[in-house]
Design an enzyme around this catalytic site. Sequence first.
Site, PDB file in Angstrom:
ATOM      1  N   LYS A 114      64.209  32.770 -29.375  1.00 19.80           N
ATOM      2  CA  LYS A 114      64.548  34.120 -29.852  1.00 19.80           C
ATOM      3  C   LYS A 114      63.858  34.482 -31.161  1.00 19.80           C
ATOM      4  CE  LYS A 114      69.174  32.615 -31.467  1.00 19.80           C
ATOM      5  NZ  LYS A 114      69.164  31.248 -30.890  1.00 19.80           N
ATOM      6  N   ASN A 137      69.674  37.434 -37.327  1.00 21.99           N
ATOM      7  CA  ASN A 137      69.847  35.987 -37.431  1.00 21.99           C
ATOM      8  C   ASN A 137      68.578  35.311 -37.950  1.00 21.99           C
ATOM      9  OD1 ASN A 137      71.594  33.668 -36.888  1.00 21.99           O
ATOM     10  ND2 ASN A 137      70.164  33.146 -35.257  1.00 21.99           N
ATOM     11  N   HIS A 182      76.048  24.431 -28.854  1.00 22.01           N
ATOM     12  CA  HIS A 182      77.255  24.758 -29.629  1.00 22.01           C
ATOM     13  C   HIS A 182      78.528  24.384 -28.863  1.00 22.01           C
ATOM     14  CE1 HIS A 182      74.635  26.811 -32.416  1.00 22.01           C
ATOM     15  NE2 HIS A 182      74.217  27.619 -31.479  1.00 22.01           N
TER      16      HIS A 182
END
Length: 436
Positions: A114, A137, A182
């Site tokens: 990304k 981000n 995660h």
Amino acid sequence: MMDYQGKNVVIIGLGITGLSCVDFFLTHGVTPRVVDTRVSPPGLDKLPAEVDRHLGSLNEDWLLAADLIVASPGIALATPALADAAAVEIVGDIELFCREAQAPIVAITGANGKSTVTTLVGEMAKAAGWQVGVGGNIGLPALTLLKQPCQLYVLELSSFQLETTSSLRAAAATILNVTEDHTNRYPFGIQQYRAAKLRIYDNAQVCVVNADDALTMPIKGADTRCISFGVDVGDYHLNTQQGENWLSVKGERVLNTKEISLVGQHNHTNALAALALADAVGIPRAPALTALTTFTGLPHRFQCVWQRNGVRWINDSKATNVGSTEAALNGLQVEGTLHLLLGGDGKSADFSPLLRYVQGDNIRLYCFGRDGAQLAALRPEIAEQTETMEQTMRLLATRVVPGDLVLLSPACASLDQFKSFEHRGDEFARLAEELG
């Protein structure tokens, strides 16, 4: 635009993003309060004196009394203090941004790639002479972008940021891929993680999906908003003819991959995704293709940091999960032997998907750090295990010959032995130059 006058606002988490939230509210005539579980959080010295702060723990009384809580992406909504304050509106900085933004937004998420795609779309817009704000981000906090005139915003968004965002109406949005990551934040597994990512498609005008990854599709499957990219299939795909690879758009070859500065099949699919997003928001094709030929990539992302005596040393320290390492290895061609460095904190991940990529006779594994033993167990007969990355590099430096490739793509987080993945990558680059 929202009116926050008279609101009791509590910001959880300082740092660069927290400070951007403080500045946002002060600009809107509201003095927020700040809570941070750290006793001395980064940015504390820049916090204006008039802002009340509570450090070292979450102040539940403040949270329960708030009209609006702005939570850092790093704090899970399941945290007991936040769960107890569920009656209060809880948002993140991206939600605040989306309520204010007046220009179209390109929104990008995914387990891997990304940052590269976000930067690429930004470079394409710049090449076209557009005023573009790139952040989220990556780089600048989103709220900071509101201070400059923009024709287009390009935002990298994490699943954590998307959890607290409901007003995003992207002109074009993509989920590049979904792989396990995660696991500590998403105890119910990959579908819970995917559900957070899928929020990016809510109210999006165009959805750019990965034809090779069904998990990137909207929950009800592909719809009329969807444009696809992929290796062999998709509206945007790689076309191989006479041994040459081309970026192809709906059957038309538009750019030979030899002209692209980025290397690796995963980066060529990143280029396809970026091109699809650029086309979706009307960035002219010619400058978009020019940007693909000049963009050399981001540090620590499959970056060639040293080359001498026919040996290349590649820093892919940003590969902090299994999916990212898979992407680096998929389609990788090496003339000699691949010396693959794996290790660090695997975050309880399953390493078995890597097994198919580490077969054959022309590969050696070098495993280090907290989960080094687990990684070495993938193929014990070709694996060396050391305590540290430096020990590993001193060992393999005596073995490399012309045609070999040394690749740090660790499939793990770095914090067991380094300050960050950047620190790990910088050390790799330093040692590559010293030993290579």
